[in-house]
Design a protein around this motif. Structure first.
Motif, short mmCIF file in Angstrom:
data_model
loop_
_atom_site.label_atom_id
_atom_site.label_comp_id
_atom_site.label_asym_id
_atom_site.label_seq_id
_atom_site.Cartn_x
_atom_site.Cartn_y
_atom_site.Cartn_z
N PRO A 15 7.00 6.10 5.91
CA PRO A 15 6.18 4.89 5.77
C PRO A 15 6.94 3.61 6.08
O PRO A 15 6.45 2.74 6.81
N TYR A 58 0.83 -1.21 0.00
CA TYR A 58 0.00 0.00 0.00
C TYR A 58 0.87 1.26 0.00
O TYR A 58 0.67 2.17 -0.82
N PHE A 59 1.85 1.29 0.90
CA PHE A 59 2.73 2.47 0.96
C PHE A 59 3.55 2.61 -0.32
O PHE A 59 3.74 3.73 -0.82
N ALA A 62 2.74 1.66 -3.30
CA ALA A 62 1.85 2.11 -4.38
C ALA A 62 1.54 3.60 -4.29
O ALA A 62 1.20 4.24 -5.29
N LEU A 63 1.68 4.16 -3.09
CA LEU A 63 1.46 5.59 -2.89
C LEU A 63 2.76 6.40 -3.01
O LEU A 63 2.77 7.60 -2.72
N GLY A 64 3.82 5.74 -3.42
CA GLY A 64 5.11 6.43 -3.55
C GLY A 64 5.93 6.46 -2.30
O GLY A 64 6.95 7.16 -2.24
N GLY A 65 5.53 5.71 -1.28
CA GLY A 65 6.23 5.75 0.01
C GLY A 65 7.39 4.79 0.09
O GLY A 65 7.45 3.96 1.01
N THR A 66 8.32 4.90 -0.84
CA THR A 66 9.47 4.00 -0.86
C THR A 66 10.60 4.46 0.07
O THR A 66 11.55 3.71 0.27
#
Length: 386
Positions: free
Chosen positions: A113, A102-103, A105-109
């Motif tokens: 997150p 989920y993170f 996919a939201l750009g939280g690499t």
């Protein structure tokens, strides 16, 4: 056994409180590395995570705190806690896999997150070990005991003589390897390293940390200037992200390279190993996936034939969890005992980190052993400043 609750508490220990005012904080404390010279540190911060099971068992974790502890604590409290409530406590990586996707996919690499998930992973592993009345190292397939350790930091002191004094002080405390901060250009860096090498002797391991102070071209110049003094590695000579630049630099550098404290996902570490970019991978357990992440990165190191040398900055829980995990992790080489002033490392837990014969020790206690002292949690609980 199921998750009953997940709680996050942001913590802060302000240097001004320790020294009696912000103007009294020594420069080597407020600006201990090159990236803090423009934006000085005001204290130590972290996020405490507590996972409670439906039978009352509790596990403790820690999320990396910089630049602010509310970043991770907000995600734990308002996203992760609701998702995990009622979940059967099993493999921590599998329990948080949907949150990870989920993170991502939201750009939280990067950043909060993954740091939030790291703290939760540590807490879940601690809970499992404590529920089984086993040391975490034993649950992971190892056993409690010492881990090979080097001490840091010998900071950015004004003169080589001050740098030597700091290095000798660590030697007098029994440490048998150290890390020197650099990042002030080839000439200054070489002067300080030469002074420490002359003082400590040829057989004393000295590692270097540039904290991303250079670009590819200047990093090569620095490596050439420092190579005659036989440093064990040059850590983060350039900013993270450009794997190919690291690979080119490693191919030409006379000094081995290390990196990883500012990487977060297993894919990022895999890219470093596949590109042949480093000789040492240096993940921080509280920002690179927790216990599960450290073990997986150790697997990558083993396959690539390089060394796992985890970053040691953190509070008591992160340090305790890391040394237990190092006792079981593949390809482990050495761990960092960061000694920069940190009450969250030395005072937060009922059992402070143990150092014996210059090495940190995974204690023979249930879980990772760093149970926080409620009075210290209240003392260091972050509060908004007026």
């Amino acid at each position: 056994m199921k998750v009953a609750s997940v709680v996050a508490i942001p913590l802060e220990a302000r240097f001004a409180d320790v020294f009696g005012g912000a103007d009294k904080v020594p420069a080597h404390i407020s600006s201990p590395a090159s990236h803090f010279r423009r934006i000085p540190r005001t204290g130590q911060v972290t996020t405490l995570v507590m996972v409670t099971a439906d039978d009352g068992a509790v596990g403790y974790g820690e999320c990396f705190g910089l630049p602010h502890p509310q970043l991770a604590s907000t995600l734990v409290s308002h996203v992760i806690a609701d998702f995990l409530k009622g979940a059967v406590i099993d493999d921590p990586a599998e329990m948080t896999a949907d949150l990870y996707r989920y993170f991502i996919a939201l750009g939280g690499t990067h950043g909060a997150p993954i740091e939030a998930l790291s703290g939760v992973d540590i807490a879940l592993w601690d809970l499992k070990a404590r529920a089984a009345d086993l040391p975490l190292a034993t649950l992971l397939g190892g056993e409690p005991g010492p881990v090979e350790t080097y001490v840091s930091p010998v900071g950015l002191h004004a003169t080589p003589s001050e740098t030597v004094a700091a290095a000798r002080a660590y030697g007098e405390r029994g440490f048998h390897a150290l890390k020197l901060k650099i990042g002030r250009g080839p000439k200054v860096d070489a002067e300080h390293l030469k002074a420490v090498r002359d003082a400590m002797g040829d057989g004393f391991p000295i590692y270097l940390d540039a904290n991303c102070a250079y670009d590819e071209h200047s990093a090569l110049e620095v490596a050439e200037a420092l190579a005659p003094y036989a440093p064990g590695w040059l850590e983060e000579p350039i900013p993270p992200g450009d794997v190919l630049a690291y690979a080119r630099l490693r191919e030409r550098s006379a000094v081995p390279l290390g990196a990883g404290e500012n990487e977060f996902t297993l894919d990022a570490f895999r890219r470093l190993t596949e590109a042949g970019a480093v000789d040492f991978l240096q993940p921080n357990i509280s920002r690179a996936g927790g216990v599960s992440g450290l073990l997986a990165i150790g697997d990558l190191c083993e396959k690539a034939g390089i060394v796992l040398a985890p970053h040691g900055v953190g509070g008591s829980i992160a340090v305790a969890a890391a040394v237990h995990t190092c006792r079981a992790a593949p390809a482990f080489g050495l761990y960092e005992a960061n000694m920069l002033l940190n009450p969250l490392r030395d005072e937060l837990s009922l059992k402070a980190p143990v150092i014996a014969n210059g090495n940190l020790v995974a204690q023979d206690l249930p879980g990772h052993g760093a149970v926080p002292d409620p009075a210290m949690v209240d003392r260091f609980r972050w509060t908004a400043r007026s």
